[in-house]
Design a protein around this motif. Structure first.
Motif, PDB file in Angstrom:
ATOM      1  N   GLY A 301       0.795  -1.243   0.175  1.00 51.83           N
ATOM      2  CA  GLY A 301       0.010  -0.008  -0.023  1.00 51.83           C
ATOM      3  C   GLY A 301       0.841   1.080  -0.002  1.00 51.83           C
ATOM      4  O   GLY A 301       0.389   2.238   0.623  1.00 51.83           O
ATOM      5  N   GLY A 302       2.021   1.110  -0.620  1.00 52.30           N
ATOM      6  CA  GLY A 302       2.906   2.485  -0.792  1.00 52.30           C
ATOM      7  C   GLY A 302       3.831   2.516   0.483  1.00 52.30           C
ATOM      8  O   GLY A 302       4.839   3.202   0.365  1.00 52.30           O
ATOM      9  N   GLY A 303       3.700   1.627   1.500  1.00 53.95           N
ATOM     10  CA  GLY A 303       4.403   1.597   2.492  1.00 53.95           C
ATOM     11  C   GLY A 303       4.470   2.701   3.723  1.00 53.95           C
ATOM     12  O   GLY A 303       4.517   3.884   3.006  1.00 53.95           O
ATOM     13  N   ASP A 304       4.282   2.380   4.659  1.00 52.58           N
ATOM     14  CA  ASP A 304       4.375   3.327   5.878  1.00 52.58           C
ATOM     15  C   ASP A 304       5.442   3.071   6.978  1.00 52.58           C
ATOM     16  O   ASP A 304       5.179   2.285   7.578  1.00 52.58           O
ATOM     17  N   PHE A 305       6.454   3.468   6.800  1.00 50.85           N
ATOM     18  CA  PHE A 305       7.551   3.347   7.642  1.00 50.85           C
ATOM     19  C   PHE A 305       7.495   3.578   9.082  1.00 50.85           C
ATOM     20  O   PHE A 305       7.765   2.760   9.948  1.00 50.85           O
ATOM     21  N   GLY A 306       6.605   4.471   9.223  1.00 55.13           N
ATOM     22  CA  GLY A 306       6.258   4.825  10.762  1.00 55.13           C
ATOM     23  C   GLY A 306       5.473   3.887  11.373  1.00 55.13           C
ATOM     24  O   GLY A 306       5.869   3.232  12.707  1.00 55.13           O
ATOM     25  N   ARG A 307       4.331   3.619  10.758  1.00 57.58           N
ATOM     26  CA  ARG A 307       3.384   2.610  11.273  1.00 57.58           C
ATOM     27  C   ARG A 307       3.999   1.122  11.499  1.00 57.58           C
ATOM     28  O   ARG A 307       3.822   0.342  12.385  1.00 57.58           O
ATOM     29  N   GLY A 308       4.726   0.771  10.483  1.00 58.84           N
ATOM     30  CA  GLY A 308       5.270  -0.482  10.335  1.00 58.84           C
ATOM     31  C   GLY A 308       6.468  -0.644  11.352  1.00 58.84           C
ATOM     32  O   GLY A 308       6.616  -1.915  12.169  1.00 58.84           O
ATOM     33  N   ALA A 309       7.189   0.314  11.636  1.00 60.37           N
ATOM     34  CA  ALA A 309       8.189   0.487  12.736  1.00 60.37           C
ATOM     35  C   ALA A 309       7.530   0.155  14.215  1.00 60.37           C
ATOM     36  O   ALA A 309       8.170  -0.450  14.957  1.00 60.37           O
ATOM     37  N   ALA A 310       6.437   0.842  14.223  1.00 60.23           N
ATOM     38  CA  ALA A 310       5.727   0.700  15.660  1.00 60.23           C
ATOM     39  C   ALA A 310       5.289  -0.336  16.055  1.00 60.23           C
ATOM     40  O   ALA A 310       5.409  -0.951  17.092  1.00 60.23           O
ATOM     41  N   ILE A 311       4.702  -1.146  15.019  1.00 63.06           N
ATOM     42  CA  ILE A 311       4.283  -2.448  15.238  1.00 63.06           C
ATOM     43  C   ILE A 311       5.435  -3.263  15.490  1.00 63.06           C
ATOM     44  O   ILE A 311       5.304  -4.309  16.630  1.00 63.06           O
ATOM     45  N   ALA A 312       6.266  -3.211  14.758  1.00 62.34           N
ATOM     46  CA  ALA A 312       7.669  -4.049  14.997  1.00 62.34           C
ATOM     47  C   ALA A 312       8.181  -3.851  16.574  1.00 62.34           C
ATOM     48  O   ALA A 312       8.821  -4.644  17.130  1.00 62.34           O
ATOM     49  N   VAL A 313       8.061  -2.547  16.939  1.00 65.96           N
ATOM     50  CA  VAL A 313       8.786  -2.265  18.285  1.00 65.96           C
ATOM     51  C   VAL A 313       7.751  -3.019  19.063  1.00 65.96           C
ATOM     52  O   VAL A 313       8.352  -3.497  20.253  1.00 65.96           O
ATOM     53  N   VAL A 314       6.511  -2.998  19.242  1.00 67.40           N
ATOM     54  CA  VAL A 314       5.294  -3.812  20.028  1.00 67.40           C
ATOM     55  C   VAL A 314       5.920  -5.144  19.914  1.00 67.40           C
ATOM     56  O   VAL A 314       5.882  -5.761  21.127  1.00 67.40           O
ATOM     57  N   ILE A 315       6.145  -5.753  18.969  1.00 68.72           N
ATOM     58  CA  ILE A 315       6.431  -6.930  18.788  1.00 68.72           C
ATOM     59  C   ILE A 315       7.754  -7.474  19.610  1.00 68.72           C
ATOM     60  O   ILE A 315       8.011  -8.322  20.353  1.00 68.72           O
ATOM     61  N   MET A 316       8.653  -6.482  19.493  1.00 75.26           N
ATOM     62  CA  MET A 316      10.017  -6.629  20.126  1.00 75.26           C
ATOM     63  C   MET A 316       9.806  -6.521  21.737  1.00 75.26           C
ATOM     64  O   MET A 316      10.379  -7.313  22.343  1.00 75.26           O
ATOM     65  N   LEU A 317       9.250  -5.633  21.956  1.00 72.88           N
ATOM     66  CA  LEU A 317       8.708  -5.426  23.638  1.00 72.88           C
ATOM     67  C   LEU A 317       8.298  -6.600  24.166  1.00 72.88           C
ATOM     68  O   LEU A 317       8.261  -6.701  25.350  1.00 72.88           O
ATOM     69  N   ALA A 318       7.488  -7.376  23.313  1.00 76.80           N
ATOM     70  CA  ALA A 318       6.568  -8.606  23.987  1.00 76.80           C
ATOM     71  C   ALA A 318       7.741  -9.702  23.883  1.00 76.80           C
ATOM     72  O   ALA A 318       7.498 -10.738  24.855  1.00 76.80           O
ATOM     73  N   VAL A 319       8.421  -9.616  23.108  1.00 76.78           N
ATOM     74  CA  VAL A 319       9.581 -10.620  22.906  1.00 76.78           C
ATOM     75  C   VAL A 319      10.705 -10.918  24.002  1.00 76.78           C
ATOM     76  O   VAL A 319      10.990 -11.718  24.607  1.00 76.78           O
ATOM     77  N   VAL A 320      11.119  -9.557  24.080  1.00 73.81           N
ATOM     78  CA  VAL A 320      12.417  -9.472  24.697  1.00 73.81           C
ATOM     79  C   VAL A 320      12.410  -9.758  26.267  1.00 73.81           C
ATOM     80  O   VAL A 320      13.196 -10.440  26.677  1.00 73.81           O
ATOM     81  N   PRO A 321      11.413  -9.599  27.098  1.00 74.50           N
ATOM     82  CA  PRO A 321      11.382 -10.132  28.213  1.00 74.50           C
ATOM     83  C   PRO A 321      11.242 -11.497  28.552  1.00 74.50           C
ATOM     84  O   PRO A 321      11.947 -11.960  29.374  1.00 74.50           O
ATOM     85  N   ILE A 322      10.583 -12.076  27.588  1.00 75.20           N
ATOM     86  CA  ILE A 322      10.450 -13.572  27.562  1.00 75.20           C
ATOM     87  C   ILE A 322      12.016 -14.332  27.222  1.00 75.20           C
ATOM     88  O   ILE A 322      12.409 -15.211  27.847  1.00 75.20           O
ATOM     89  N   MET A 323      12.380 -13.627  26.186  1.00 76.67           N
ATOM     90  CA  MET A 323      13.857 -14.050  25.790  1.00 76.67           C
ATOM     91  C   MET A 323      14.988 -14.026  26.915  1.00 76.67           C
ATOM     92  O   MET A 323      15.660 -14.783  27.296  1.00 76.67           O
ATOM     93  N   ILE A 324      14.884 -12.863  27.657  1.00 77.12           N
ATOM     94  CA  ILE A 324      15.840 -12.720  28.736  1.00 77.12           C
ATOM     95  C   ILE A 324      15.527 -13.740  29.788  1.00 77.12           C
ATOM     96  O   ILE A 324      16.592 -14.489  30.495  1.00 77.12           O
ATOM     97  N   TRP A 325      14.249 -14.034  30.233  1.00 78.90           N
ATOM     98  CA  TRP A 325      13.911 -14.923  31.344  1.00 78.90           C
ATOM     99  C   TRP A 325      14.468 -16.279  30.775  1.00 78.90           C
ATOM    100  O   TRP A 325      15.041 -17.146  31.532  1.00 78.90           O
ATOM    101  N   ASN A 326      14.073 -16.637  29.434  1.00 76.80           N
ATOM    102  CA  ASN A 326      14.532 -17.888  28.703  1.00 76.80           C
ATOM    103  C   ASN A 326      15.851 -18.270  28.823  1.00 76.80           C
ATOM    104  O   ASN A 326      16.419 -19.369  29.336  1.00 76.80           O
ATOM    105  N   ILE A 327      16.675 -17.110  28.503  1.00 69.90           N
ATOM    106  CA  ILE A 327      18.153 -17.250  28.642  1.00 69.90           C
ATOM    107  C   ILE A 327      18.648 -17.435  30.195  1.00 69.90           C
ATOM    108  O   ILE A 327      19.745 -18.419  30.290  1.00 69.90           O
ATOM    109  N   ARG A 328      18.259 -16.733  31.144  1.00 64.66           N
ATOM    110  CA  ARG A 328      18.365 -16.999  32.419  1.00 64.66           C
ATOM    111  C   ARG A 328      18.182 -18.339  33.291  1.00 64.66           C
ATOM    112  O   ARG A 328      18.779 -18.866  33.647  1.00 64.66           O
TER     113      ARG A 328
END
Length: 338
Positions: A301-328
């Protein structure tokens, strides 16, 4: 096909050969820079010490460089883009996150991701544990494990194509080539376009990931089960415990840490699920998930870097705490094992 196979083989040869050449050459240069042979006394000891300091960086250095270029920099730039406009040029503050909170499709994606999280890790871990226990008690257990593990060798897209044939639908009056619809028709039922049924289609897509990841859970948990001391099992049998009690009260508590690691590893994968949804439904019929929504906004749809990046950040914020716990947790398990 022949040219693709040739290209793949060439890449493997060049890649492996390049790695071998790099490490051989780097070690050779290190030995020349700090020679330990032909040098006597304190100088030889000092050179060996310098080699010990430098050599690990010869192995870690390329990995750190690749991580910096392909992981750390993209993360930082994604955070920056999430505060920018559609073109990624003008600062808009929290506008992209405000849009996400108010967007119906984003909320649907969040709910679907939670649905995946509630079903897939639990199903994979439970089935993997049950299969690991049962296959350890039969003579053809290794064959069964190989069959269960086999889907893990298939790409998500390849697995989705396989299951697309299973769910395939043909119009009334035509021969049903999809296994599921053919079976239902044989029983006298009505064939359905299964992946287009809102809400329930999410479960039909989940089956694909469960089919793939159960093998992973089985292998890890089977290894953990074999680490349980036989004395505890024998003592439970002597005390009159039945197989069900041995499983739940003796075996499961002793591998609970491994179960948690498997659960969280699959949870991280589920949070990033993309390929299956893209291949099967492309997010249609209320089957959208966050990763696929990010892909839509970023590249369609022409690409919206701002909104796409915001969704990527939400995914990252959901994954990182679980990943840290998993590594520990994995580190703790490794420490206790030693």
């Amino acid at each position: 096909m022949g040219s693709q196979i040739f290209s793949a083989i060439l890449v493997i040869i060049v890649g492996v050969g390049g790695c071998v050449a790099y490490f051989w050459g780097a070690n050779k240069l290190l030995d020349l820079a700090f020679p330990s042979r032909g040098v006597a006394g304190r100088a030889a000891i000092d050179n060996l010490r310098r080699q010990g300091i430098v050599r690990p960086w010869l192995f870690v250095g390329p990995a750190l460089l690749i991580l910096t270029v392909y992981l750390i920099y993209p993360v930082v730039d994604t955070l920056r883009l999430s505060f920018m406009d559609r073109a990624g040029q003008n600062f808009v503050g929290l506008a992209n996150y405000q849009w996400a909170v108010g967007d119906r499709e984003f909320r649907t994606s969040i709910l679907n991701n939670f649905l995946w999280l509630a079903v897939v890790p639990a199903a994979c871990t439970f089935l993997g544990l049950i299969i690991a226990v049962l296959t350890d008690k039969i003579w053809w257990g290794n064959i069964a494990k190989s069959l269960v593990f086999m889907p893990l060798a298939i790409s998500f897209v390849g697995a989705s194509v396989i299951w697309k044939f299973i769910y395939e639908y043909r119009a009334e009056g035509q021969t049903q080539i999809g296994i599921l619809n053919a079976f239902i028709q044989y029983l006298g039922g009505t064939p359905q376009v299964w992946i287009s049924i809102p809400f329930w289609n999410n479960f039909f897509l989940m089956v694909i990931l469960i089919w793939i990841q159960t093998g992973f859970a089985m292998v890890i948990l089977s290894s953990a089960l074999r680490g349980i001391p036989e004395e505890t099992i024998e003592a439970a049998v002597i005390d009159g415990a039945n197989p069900f009690q041995i499983f739940w009260r003796i075996m499961v508590p002793q591998i609970w840490g491994t179960i948690a690691v498997v659960w969280t590893t699959i949870t991280i994968l589920v949070l990033k699920v993309f390929d299956i949804v893209l291949t099967m439904t492309n997010g249609q019929w209320n089957s959208q998930v966050l990763a696929n929504l990010m892909f839509d906004w970023m590249f369609r749809g022409g690409g919206d870097f701002g909104r796409g990046a915001a969704i990527a950040v939400v995914i990252m914020l959901a994954v990182v705490p679980i990943m840290i716990w998993n590594i520990r947790q994995a580190t703790r398990e490794s420490g206790e094992g030693h």
